[in-house]
Design an enzyme around this catalytic site. Structure first.
Site, PDB file in Angstrom:
ATOM      1  N   HIS A 304      63.510  10.437  44.318  1.00 44.22           N
ATOM      2  CA  HIS A 304      64.172  11.438  45.167  1.00 44.22           C
ATOM      3  C   HIS A 304      65.241  10.750  46.007  1.00 44.22           C
ATOM      4  O   HIS A 304      65.066   9.612  46.434  1.00 44.22           O
ATOM      5  CB  HIS A 304      63.147  12.107  46.101  1.00 44.22           C
ATOM      6  CG  HIS A 304      63.618  13.401  46.649  1.00 44.22           C
ATOM      7  ND1 HIS A 304      64.425  13.483  47.756  1.00 44.22           N
ATOM      8  CD2 HIS A 304      63.440  14.668  46.217  1.00 44.22           C
ATOM      9  CE1 HIS A 304      64.698  14.753  47.998  1.00 44.22           C
ATOM     10  NE2 HIS A 304      64.119  15.494  47.074  1.00 44.22           N
ATOM     11  N   ASP A 361      58.785  18.475  41.600  1.00 43.25           N
ATOM     12  CA  ASP A 361      58.795  18.992  40.221  1.00 43.25           C
ATOM     13  C   ASP A 361      57.687  18.416  39.359  1.00 43.25           C
ATOM     14  O   ASP A 361      57.453  18.909  38.248  1.00 43.25           O
ATOM     15  CB  ASP A 361      60.155  18.699  39.576  1.00 43.25           C
ATOM     16  CG  ASP A 361      61.257  19.487  40.262  1.00 43.25           C
ATOM     17  OD1 ASP A 361      62.257  18.886  40.703  1.00 43.25           O
ATOM     18  OD2 ASP A 361      61.093  20.710  40.403  1.00 43.25           O
TER      19      ASP A 361
HETATM   20  C1  SDX Z   1      64.887  17.974  43.168  1.00 42.49           C
HETATM   21  O1  SDX Z   1      67.869  16.680  46.913  1.00 42.49           O
HETATM   22  C2  SDX Z   1      66.813  17.420  46.941  1.00 42.49           C
HETATM   23  O2  SDX Z   1      66.280  17.689  48.010  1.00 42.49           O
HETATM   24  C3  SDX Z   1      66.341  17.942  45.584  1.00 42.49           C
HETATM   25  C4  SDX Z   1      65.021  18.687  45.579  1.00 42.49           C
HETATM   26  C5  SDX Z   1      65.141  20.021  46.323  1.00 42.49           C
HETATM   27  O3  SDX Z   1      64.098  20.547  46.753  1.00 42.49           O
HETATM   28  O4  SDX Z   1      66.271  20.581  46.358  1.00 42.49           O
HETATM   29  O5  SDX Z   1      64.010  17.909  46.157  1.00 42.49           O
HETATM   30  C6  SDX Z   1      64.613  19.070  44.148  1.00 42.49           C
HETATM   31  O6  SDX Z   1      65.936  17.960  42.582  1.00 42.49           O
HETATM   32  C7  SDX Z   1      63.882  16.859  43.004  1.00 42.49           C
HETATM   33  C8  SDX Z   1      64.369  15.747  42.020  1.00 42.49           C
HETATM   34  C9  SDX Z   1      64.123  16.241  40.592  1.00 42.49           C
HETATM   35  N1  SDX Z   1      64.705  15.325  39.618  1.00 42.49           N
HETATM   36  C10 SDX Z   1      63.967  14.508  38.851  1.00 42.49           C
HETATM   37  O7  SDX Z   1      62.749  14.423  38.928  1.00 42.49           O
HETATM   38  C11 SDX Z   1      64.774  13.720  37.808  1.00 42.49           C
HETATM   39  C12 SDX Z   1      64.300  12.263  37.801  1.00 42.49           C
HETATM   40  N2  SDX Z   1      64.674  11.629  39.055  1.00 42.49           N
HETATM   41  C13 SDX Z   1      65.915  10.840  39.056  1.00 42.49           C
HETATM   42  O8  SDX Z   1      66.907  11.251  38.190  1.00 42.49           O
HETATM   43  C14 SDX Z   1      66.338  10.421  40.459  1.00 42.49           C
HETATM   44  O9  SDX Z   1      65.231   9.954  41.101  1.00 42.49           O
HETATM   45  C15 SDX Z   1      67.047  11.442  41.348  1.00 42.49           C
HETATM   46  C16 SDX Z   1      68.250  12.004  40.694  1.00 42.49           C
HETATM   47  C17 SDX Z   1      66.105  12.523  41.752  1.00 42.49           C
HETATM   48  C18 SDX Z   1      67.488  10.704  42.630  1.00 42.49           C
HETATM   49  O10 SDX Z   1      68.194   9.626  42.222  1.00 42.49           O
HETATM   50  P1  SDX Z   1      69.293   8.919  43.185  1.00 42.49           P
HETATM   51  O11 SDX Z   1      68.947   9.099  44.596  1.00 42.49           O
HETATM   52  O12 SDX Z   1      70.665   9.337  42.754  1.00 42.49           O
HETATM   53  O13 SDX Z   1      69.049   7.437  42.847  1.00 42.49           O
HETATM   54  P2  SDX Z   1      69.593   6.706  41.572  1.00 42.49           P
HETATM   55  O14 SDX Z   1      69.649   7.628  40.388  1.00 42.49           O
HETATM   56  O15 SDX Z   1      70.833   5.993  41.967  1.00 42.49           O
HETATM   57  O16 SDX Z   1      68.394   5.676  41.299  1.00 42.49           O
HETATM   58  C19 SDX Z   1      68.204   4.576  42.187  1.00 42.49           C
HETATM   59  C20 SDX Z   1      67.448   3.562  41.345  1.00 42.49           C
HETATM   60  C21 SDX Z   1      68.152   3.279  39.999  1.00 42.49           C
HETATM   61  O17 SDX Z   1      67.793   1.974  39.610  1.00 42.49           O
HETATM   62  P3  SDX Z   1      68.850   0.739  39.904  1.00 42.49           P
HETATM   63  O18 SDX Z   1      70.087   1.057  39.060  1.00 42.49           O
HETATM   64  O19 SDX Z   1      69.132   0.782  41.399  1.00 42.49           O
HETATM   65  O20 SDX Z   1      68.102  -0.489  39.449  1.00 42.49           O
HETATM   66  O21 SDX Z   1      66.158   4.103  41.012  1.00 42.49           O
HETATM   67  C22 SDX Z   1      66.071   4.274  39.603  1.00 42.49           C
HETATM   68  C23 SDX Z   1      67.477   4.244  39.048  1.00 42.49           C
HETATM   69  O22 SDX Z   1      67.487   3.754  37.718  1.00 42.49           O
HETATM   70  N3  SDX Z   1      65.428   5.572  39.377  1.00 42.49           N
HETATM   71  C24 SDX Z   1      64.598   5.849  38.369  1.00 42.49           C
HETATM   72  C25 SDX Z   1      64.198   7.182  38.568  1.00 42.49           C
HETATM   73  N4  SDX Z   1      64.794   7.662  39.660  1.00 42.49           N
HETATM   74  C26 SDX Z   1      65.562   6.672  40.150  1.00 42.49           C
HETATM   75  N5  SDX Z   1      64.161   5.083  37.331  1.00 42.49           N
HETATM   76  C27 SDX Z   1      63.302   5.703  36.474  1.00 42.49           C
HETATM   77  N6  SDX Z   1      62.874   6.975  36.602  1.00 42.49           N
HETATM   78  C28 SDX Z   1      63.287   7.743  37.635  1.00 42.49           C
HETATM   79  N7  SDX Z   1      62.847   8.990  37.768  1.00 42.49           N
END
Ligand code: SDX
Length: 426
Positions: A304, A361
Site C-alpha cells: 500500500h 483487497d
Molecule cells: C487500493 O491509495 C489507497 O488508499 C488505495 C486503497 C483505497 O482504499 O483507495 O487502499 C485501495 O488500491 C489498495 C491497493 C490494491 N492494489 C494491490 O493490491 C496491487 C498490488 N500492490 C502493489 O501494486 C503496490 O503495493 C501498490 C500499487 C498498492 C502500492 O505501490 P507503491 O506505493 O507505488 O510502491 P511501489 O510500487 O513503488 O513498490 C515499492 C516497492 C517496489 O520494490 P523496489 O523496486 O523498491 O525494490 O515494493 C515492491 C515494489 O516492487 N512492491 C511489491 C508489491 N507492492 C510493492 N512487490 C511485490 N508485490 C507487491 N504487491
C-alpha cells in the site's frame, strides 16, 4: 504563528510556510514556489505531495489508523450502517434519527432509474466488464437529470439520487448480463438488503434476506467508504476541478478504481489465488516471482502507498471471512490459500523490508464470494462503497475557496528546437 522552512539555492535563501494538520502532519506550502524561485517540484505518483487540506478522513500509515470525520473505522464497522456512515462522510456529522429517516426516504424515492436506461444495457456486448458499464451508466445519468442548478439546494437530491441509483444500476448489469429479469428496488427494504434482493431475487427462487449477510455487506461498504486522496478520489477531484457535473466526475473515479493496482485488485486477488490453486497450490513460485525485480508480477492484495503496516480494514475483513464462512458452513479453499500466502509472505525478508502487508483487497474477495457476488462484480462492490467518499471529497473541493482547476506542471526532457524536415529529405 506560522513556521517556515528555509530553501537555499546558490546565494539565495527562500522561506516557505509550514502547514500543520489537526493530527500534527506537516507540509511545506509550495503554492508560491515557482513565482518566488522559478522552480517547480517533481514527485512521480505524488507520493510526497498533498493536493488539498481535508476534514473528511484521517489515515496514519505507520500506525494503521483510519478514521472518518474523526470516528475510527473499527467503531463504525461495529456499530454503524453504511447509510449512516455515508451521511457522516458527506455531511460531517452522524445523523439524528430524524435526519436519518429523511435520508432513507430520499434514498427510497430515488432508487429507480429511467426505463430507457435498460436499452443502454441491452446494447453492451454480454461479456462487457461491469465496471465499464457502471462508469458509462453513471455518466449517462447526466442525460436524464438536469445540471446542478444551485449547488446548495440541489446537492442533497443529486447526491442521494446517485447513492441510491448506483445500487440499482449495478444490480441491473448483473441481471441483464445473465439474461435474467431485472428486479426493482423495494420501498420496504433498507439500503443493503435492497441491493442484495435486486441482485439475487428471482421469480422462480425468491431471495431470503439473511441478517448476517446484510451486516457483512454493511461492514464491507463501510470499510470501503473513503480513503483520503487515493487514485480514484484524486481523479474525482481533478475532473471535478474543471467544474464538470458530478456524474462525469464520479464516472472518472469509477474508471480509475477499475485498475488492478487500485480497486481492481480485489478481483485480481481471487484470480491469483485461483491460478495458484489450479497449478497445484504451491505458493512458493508466486512468492519468488513477487520478489523478482525483473518480473512485473505483484502479489495482489499486498502492499500500500500509505499503510506500512497491516491495513486496519484487512483485519476486519479477515474476521468477517471466518464469521460468514462458518455461518454458512462454507469451506473456501481460496481462504486457506490466502491465509497460507499471508503467513509465508509476512516471514519473507523481502516483504518485511518493503513493508508489504495485506491490504483491504486481500480478503475482501472471499467475503464477496461467500455472499454470492460474482468475481467480475467485485470492483463494482468497491465502487458502491467508495461513492459516499468520492461525493464528500468532491463536495469539499467545490466548497473550498482555494480549490482551482487542477493543472500540474512538468520538466521537459524532449528534443531542443529543430526545423521541419520535408518527407523526401527524411
Ligand atoms: C487500493 O491509495 C489507497 O488508499 C488505495 C486503497 C483505497 O482504499 O483507495 O487502499 C485501495 O488500491 C489498495 C491497493 C490494491 N492494489 C494491490 O493490491 C496491487 C498490488 N500492490 C502493489 O501494486 C503496490 O503495493 C501498490 C500499487 C498498492 C502500492 O505501490 P507503491 O506505493 O507505488 O510502491 P511501489 O510500487 O513503488 O513498490 C515499492 C516497492 C517496489 O520494490 P523496489 O523496486 O523498491 O525494490 O515494493 C515492491 C515494489 O516492487 N512492491 C511489491 C508489491 N507492492 C510493492 N512487490 C511485490 N508485490 C507487491 N504487491
Amino acid at each position: 504563528m506560522t513556521d517556515f522552512v528555509k530553501l537555499t539555492y546558490g546565494d539565495k535563501i527562500y522561506r516557505l510556510p509550514v502547514v500543520v494538520g489537526s493530527e500534527g502532519e506537516k507540509a511545506i506550502d509550495i503554492s508560491k514556489l515557482r513565482q518566488e524561485t522559478g522552480f517547480i517540484t517533481l514527485d512521480p505518483g505524488y507520493a510526497n505531495t498533498g493536493s488539498c487540506k481535508s476534514n473528511i478522513t484521517f489515515m496514519d500509515g505507520e500506525k494503521g489508523i483510519l478514521r472518518y470525520r474523526g470516528i475510527p473505522v473499527e467503531q463504525l464497522a461495529e456499530h454503524s450502517t453504511f447509510k449512516e456512515t455515508a451521511y457522516l462522510l458527506i455531511n460531517g456529522e452522524l445523523p439524528t434519527q430524524k435526519q436519518l429517516n429523511q435520508f432513507s426516504v430520499l434514498l427510497n424515492d430515488h432508487s429507480l432509474v429511467h426505463e430507457d436506461m435498460q436499452f443502454f444495457y441491452l446494447n453492451f456486448p454480454r461479456a462487457s466488464h461491469p465496471m465499464g458499464i457502471l462508469s458509462s451508466m453513471v455518466n449517462a445519468l447526466r442525460s436524464f437529470y438536469p445540471e446542478l442548478q444551485n449547488l446548495e439546494e440541489e446537492i442533497n437530491i443529486t447526491v442521494t439520487r446517485l447513492l441510491s441509483k448506483v445500487r440499482t444500476m449495478a444490480a441491473m448489469s448483473y441481471k441483464i448480463a445473465r439474461g435474467h429479469k431485472v428486479v426493482y428496488p423495494r420501498p420496504d427494504l433498507m439500503y443493503c438488503a435492497n441491493f442484495l434482493n435486486m441482485m439475487f431475487d428471482s421469480p422462480v427462487r425468491p431471495y431470503i434476506i439473511d441478517e448476517d449477510v446484510v451486516k457483512a455487506l454493511n461492514v464491507f461498504w463501510i470499510l470501503h467508504a473513503d480513503h483520503e486522496q487515493n487514485c480514484s478520489t484524486s481523479a474525482v477531484r481533478l475532473v471535478g476541478s474543471a467544474r464538470v457535473n458530478l456524474y462525469a466526475a464520479i464516472s472518472a473515479g469509477i474508471a480509475a478504481l477499475w485498475g488492478p493496482l487500485h480497486g481492481g485488485a480485489n478481483q485480481a486477488v481471487i484470480e491469483m489465488l485461483t491460478e495458484i490453486a489450479e497449478t497445484g497450490g504451491n505458493i512458493k513460485p508466486f512468492i519468488e516471482r513477487a520478489k523478482d525485480k525483473n518480473d512485473p508480477f505483484r502479489l495482489m492484495g499486498f502492499g500500500h502507498r500509505v499503510y506500512k503496516t497491516y491495513d486496519p480494514r484487512a483485519k476486519i475483513m479477515k474476521k468477517m471471512c471466518d464469521k460468514l464462512l462458518s455461518k454458512f458452513n462454507i469451506h473456501d479453499p481460496l481462504l486457506d490459500l490466502a491465509q497460507e500466502l499471508e503467513a509465508v509472505a509476512l516471514k519473507e525478508d523481502y516483504f518485511i523490508e518493503h513493508n508489504l502487508y495485506p491490504n483491504v483487497d486481500f480478503y475482501s474477495g472471499i467475503v464477496l464470494r461467500a455472499i454470492g457476488i460474482p468475481t467480475n462484480m467485485f470492483t463494482v462492490m468497491f465502487a458502491i462503497g467508495r461513492l459516499p467518499g468520492w461525493i464528500a471529497q468532491w463536495k469539499e473541493s467545490m466548497d473550498d475557496p482555494h480549490w482551482k482547476l487542477g493543472r500540474p506542471r512538468q520538466i521537459y526532457t524532449g528534443p531542443l528546437e529543430r526545423g521541419y524536415v520535408p518527407i523526401h529529405h527524411r
